[in-house]
Design a protein around this motif. Structure first.
Motif, mmCIF file in Angstrom:
data_model
loop_
_atom_site.group_PDB
_atom_site.id
_atom_site.type_symbol
_atom_site.label_atom_id
_atom_site.label_comp_id
_atom_site.label_asym_id
_atom_site.label_seq_id
_atom_site.Cartn_x
_atom_site.Cartn_y
_atom_site.Cartn_z
ATOM 1 N N GLY A 183 77.490 -2.534 -6.431
ATOM 2 C CA GLY A 183 79.042 -2.579 -6.330
ATOM 3 C C GLY A 183 79.807 -2.002 -7.367
ATOM 4 N N LYS A 184 79.183 -1.379 -8.365
ATOM 5 C CA LYS A 184 79.687 -0.504 -9.394
ATOM 6 C C LYS A 184 80.440 0.488 -8.935
ATOM 7 N N PRO A 185 81.680 0.739 -9.332
ATOM 8 C CA PRO A 185 82.564 1.960 -9.028
ATOM 9 C C PRO A 185 82.108 3.130 -9.743
ATOM 10 N N PHE A 186 82.081 4.263 -9.123
ATOM 11 C CA PHE A 186 81.780 5.580 -9.695
ATOM 12 C C PHE A 186 82.392 6.720 -9.208
ATOM 13 N N LYS A 187 82.391 7.862 -9.777
ATOM 14 C CA LYS A 187 83.425 9.066 -9.481
ATOM 15 C C LYS A 187 82.625 9.858 -8.452
ATOM 16 N N GLN A 188 83.162 10.203 -7.599
ATOM 17 C CA GLN A 188 82.619 11.260 -6.558
ATOM 18 C C GLN A 188 82.765 12.820 -7.141
ATOM 19 N N GLU A 189 81.800 13.395 -6.834
ATOM 20 C CA GLU A 189 81.953 14.981 -7.261
ATOM 21 C C GLU A 189 82.960 15.662 -6.121
ATOM 22 N N SER A 190 83.551 16.720 -6.859
ATOM 23 C CA SER A 190 84.653 17.337 -5.859
ATOM 24 C C SER A 190 83.812 18.092 -4.820
ATOM 25 N N LYS A 191 82.795 18.665 -4.893
ATOM 26 C CA LYS A 191 81.824 19.452 -4.131
ATOM 27 C C LYS A 191 80.504 18.664 -3.823
ATOM 28 N N GLY A 192 79.998 18.965 -2.880
ATOM 29 C CA GLY A 192 78.461 18.455 -2.480
ATOM 30 C C GLY A 192 78.726 17.244 -1.561
ATOM 31 N N ARG A 193 77.910 16.642 -1.135
ATOM 32 C CA ARG A 193 77.512 15.359 -0.138
ATOM 33 C C ARG A 193 78.115 14.165 -1.014
ATOM 34 N N HIS A 194 78.626 13.575 -0.182
ATOM 35 C CA HIS A 194 79.359 12.045 -0.528
ATOM 36 C C HIS A 194 78.059 11.213 -1.205
ATOM 37 N N LYS A 195 78.111 10.636 -2.246
ATOM 38 C CA LYS A 195 77.235 9.672 -2.763
ATOM 39 C C LYS A 195 77.451 8.360 -2.394
ATOM 40 N N ILE A 221 94.797 20.495 -5.961
ATOM 41 C CA ILE A 221 95.183 19.180 -5.908
ATOM 42 C C ILE A 221 93.934 18.254 -6.429
ATOM 43 N N LYS A 222 94.314 17.587 -7.495
ATOM 44 C CA LYS A 222 93.266 16.489 -7.824
ATOM 45 C C LYS A 222 93.297 15.067 -7.141
ATOM 46 N N LYS A 223 92.437 14.308 -6.687
ATOM 47 C CA LYS A 223 92.498 13.294 -5.962
ATOM 48 C C LYS A 223 92.734 12.150 -7.197
ATOM 49 N N SER A 224 93.665 11.412 -7.183
ATOM 50 C CA SER A 224 94.236 10.395 -7.883
ATOM 51 C C SER A 224 92.773 9.389 -8.010
ATOM 52 N N THR A 225 92.440 9.305 -9.442
ATOM 53 C CA THR A 225 91.253 8.309 -9.561
ATOM 54 C C THR A 225 91.725 6.920 -9.866
ATOM 55 N N ALA A 226 93.071 6.764 -9.872
ATOM 56 C CA ALA A 226 93.246 5.230 -10.014
ATOM 57 C C ALA A 226 93.011 4.273 -8.916
ATOM 58 N N VAL A 227 93.006 5.020 -8.010
ATOM 59 C CA VAL A 227 92.694 4.107 -6.578
ATOM 60 C C VAL A 227 91.406 4.668 -6.028
ATOM 61 N N LEU A 228 90.514 3.353 -6.044
ATOM 62 C CA LEU A 228 88.950 4.016 -5.605
ATOM 63 C C LEU A 228 88.806 3.421 -4.100
ATOM 64 N N ASP A 229 88.107 4.233 -3.438
ATOM 65 C CA ASP A 229 87.812 3.857 -1.937
ATOM 66 C C ASP A 229 86.727 2.868 -2.297
ATOM 67 N N GLU A 230 86.338 1.862 -1.284
ATOM 68 C CA GLU A 230 85.378 1.207 -1.100
ATOM 69 C C GLU A 230 83.970 2.158 -1.007
ATOM 70 N N LYS A 231 84.271 3.418 -0.557
ATOM 71 C CA LYS A 231 83.215 4.279 -0.402
ATOM 72 C C LYS A 231 82.973 4.779 -1.687
ATOM 73 N N ASP A 232 83.679 4.609 -2.714
ATOM 74 C CA ASP A 232 83.332 4.952 -4.049
ATOM 75 C C ASP A 232 82.659 4.058 -5.042
ATOM 76 N N THR A 233 82.246 3.206 -4.307
ATOM 77 C CA THR A 233 81.453 1.931 -4.983
ATOM 78 C C THR A 233 79.974 2.090 -4.608
ATOM 79 N N CYS A 234 79.120 1.668 -5.642
ATOM 80 C CA CYS A 234 77.730 1.739 -5.175
ATOM 81 C C CYS A 234 77.202 0.576 -4.185
ATOM 82 N N LYS A 235 76.529 1.023 -2.950
ATOM 83 C CA LYS A 235 75.987 0.103 -1.871
ATOM 84 C C LYS A 235 75.031 -0.882 -2.551
ATOM 85 N N GLN A 236 74.440 -0.701 -3.574
ATOM 86 C CA GLN A 236 73.494 -1.721 -4.265
ATOM 87 C C GLN A 236 74.140 -2.673 -5.309
#
Length: 140
Positions: free
Chosen positions: A64-76, A47-62
């Motif tokens: 605020g730009k949204p970015f795509k999380q990789e499916s594997k590895g540590r949360h960016k 199952i692929k996560k829907s990319t239409a809705v971004l969490d606040e976790k999917d935005t840069c802490k510095q």
């Protein structure tokens, strides 16, 4: 099961809807839905996560730009290395440094604190140069 129901199961699983919710919506057995999904590679891993809705976790802490999380590895947390460095530089008070070590400089004898390095021998680069090369007559 009709072809229409199969298409609906496929669409709903791609959106991340659970087996039980799909079964309730389509008046099917949950096991029927699970079997269909397993046969058509619509399990948890596919199952692929829907990319239409971004969490606040999917935005840069510095920035605020949204970015795509990789499916594997540590949360960016940052969109780039530059943003990561800038954030840490401006938020040094939030860094919880626990591994400070008290050392005595081999050259000047001063006590200094070293972060994360128990083998450090000198308090500064100048002391290292003096210890290694000694005082040179041209440098005085």
């Amino acid at each position: 099961m009709t072809n229409e129901q199969k298409d609906q199961i496929h669409e709903l699983r791609i959106l991340g809807i659970s087996y039980s919710k799909i079964a309730d919506d389509l008046n099917l057995s949950e096991n029927t839905v699970k079997s269909y999904c397993r046969r058509h590679n619509l399990g948890k891993d596919m199952i692929k996560k829907s990319t239409a809705v971004l969490d606040e976790k999917d935005t840069c802490k510095q920035c605020g730009k949204p970015f795509k999380q990789e499916s594997k590895g540590r949360h960016k947390k940052f969109c780039s290395e530059n943003c990561r460095r800038l954030w840490w530089k401006t938020n040094e008070s939030q860094i919880k440094r626990k591994s400070y070590y008290s050392q005595v400089c081999l050259e000047c004898g001063k006590t200094f604190k070293s972060y994360g390095n128990t083998k450090r021998k000198f308090c500064s680069h100048d002391c290292y140069i003096k210890h290694r090369f000694g005082e040179r007559p041209g440098n005085q």
